[in-house]
Design an enzyme around this catalytic site. Sequence first.
Site: not given
Length: 563
Positions: A64, A97-98, A394
């Site tokens: 994550d 998020t990445t 998530d």
Amino acid sequence: MSSMLQPQIILLKEGTDTSQGKPQLVSNINACMAVADVVRTTLGPRGMDKLIHDEKGNTTISNDGATIMKLLDIVHPAAKILVDIAKSQDSEVGDGTTTVVLFAGEFLKEAKPFIEDGVHPQNLIRSYRTASQLAIEKIKELAVSIAGKSLEEKKSLLGKCAATTLSSKLIGGEKEFFASMVVDAVIAIGTDDRLNMIGIKKVPGGNMRDSFLVNGVAFKKTFSYAGFEQQPKKFLNPKILLLNIELELKSEKENAEIRLSDPLQYQSIVDAEWNIIYDKLDKCVKCGAKVVLSRLAIGDLATQYFADRDIFCAGRVTEEDLQRVAAATGGTVQTSVNNVIDEVLGSCELFEERQVGNERFNIFSGCPSGQTATIVLRGGADQFIEEAERSLHDAIMIVRRALKNSTVVAGGGAIDMEISRYLRQHARTIAGKSQLFINSYAKALEVIPRQLCDNAGFDATDVLNKLRQKHALPSGEGAPYGVDINTGGISDSFANFVWEPAVVKINAINAATEAACLVLSVDETVKNPKSESAQGEAAASAMGGRGRGGAGFRGRGRGMRRR
């Protein structure tokens, strides 16, 4: 001559580190690109995991982006901006998020040659902002709404969104199993926004398939006293009493003092104490509750008393679990056992204590308000279960967002390629330098499909050429085409149910553009030196607490009269 004799002006303290101008900006861009390179390989279903070992000796294995960014101890001031946008994306949307870190890194990478060639950063910033607005409008135009569908259809659509999120995580192998579990949990809490209504309990042992969803509340059996074994462990339609008081003999306060003139009175005082607790227990029994839960201790006397009357009790239940039981069963937490009326008691269809792995769990199912759910996670290693919990968090966030905003776009790099094509086309209509800048922004958006191919071990150039050709078709039929991870070619992401909520992409592009513009707008970094006193303190603390403690005690007596 006079100009040479002018005194030097000292503006900043000695030792202040200042760096400004073009080299400073390029150095900031390099730092941000280095951070993006750390999480680059974690993107997508074939992304790798990172093992992070902190100074306390804890190891975290994670895929994550936000978790990795939080655990990296980044000291570079410009690179910290990327950590912040990853955190904000995590709290706002939960996934992507990445993506957001990659976007920001890529925007800066594309801007770097222009900066080195002497382009003013403000021109770049203006073009980037325009491009991001155009991109967001295009996403909204391409998004497909899932509102107005029946519950069954919605469930399957939300399941697809959850599966897309989970496919890039460690538990991707069981994504269908977990996706349906997540959707059921989110639909169970309904419109209630509080995420803590979905509890995730971790039990090491077994395999992932042994995980299950409780439509209600489940928590680990609390510490119990003798007499617990005699209590019944299963009830149908019980009344539930929730307390926030101790049900045990209270020890006297320190230095409590009772003066007696007659030793016989002592017995009456002891009896009074026992009568108080018996009175409390009696009231609990009379209210008709079959399950008594308390946040504070329920002592051995109370445990025996309840066991004799076929009542289940559990003390020292955590605040969070007690609140979830209250929400699920419709009960109210009481701070007194006087006048307990039926309205404050909760109820559920079935209460039972069940063995899960080597733990005992108290499970309340079939709750009337039904606004809570608990996922019990099983798995081999502790790190694995921790990562599974983060992955489910998530997925839960994504499903909540999709339920609220109800528009989805094609994943697998399809939407990124389509926006990139649209911006390139738009750039041709603009005269002047900004044509180049918008083109570079469009090129930066291709980082997602390119990285998906690299991580899966495919030839990125080949796949991107196919995608560009497909998206350039005048009919527009190529818009939903993205990278096919399984074959290394391209496929219709929409038809393959690789979907993600539009809000994820909108938020990612917004946050990444803002971060890139922020880094580009900085042209000077001033680092103040540590003041001498601070340096002295740092040196003292480095010597260790023991020496300081000794010095402190010696100093205390100085100058004071000893009695």
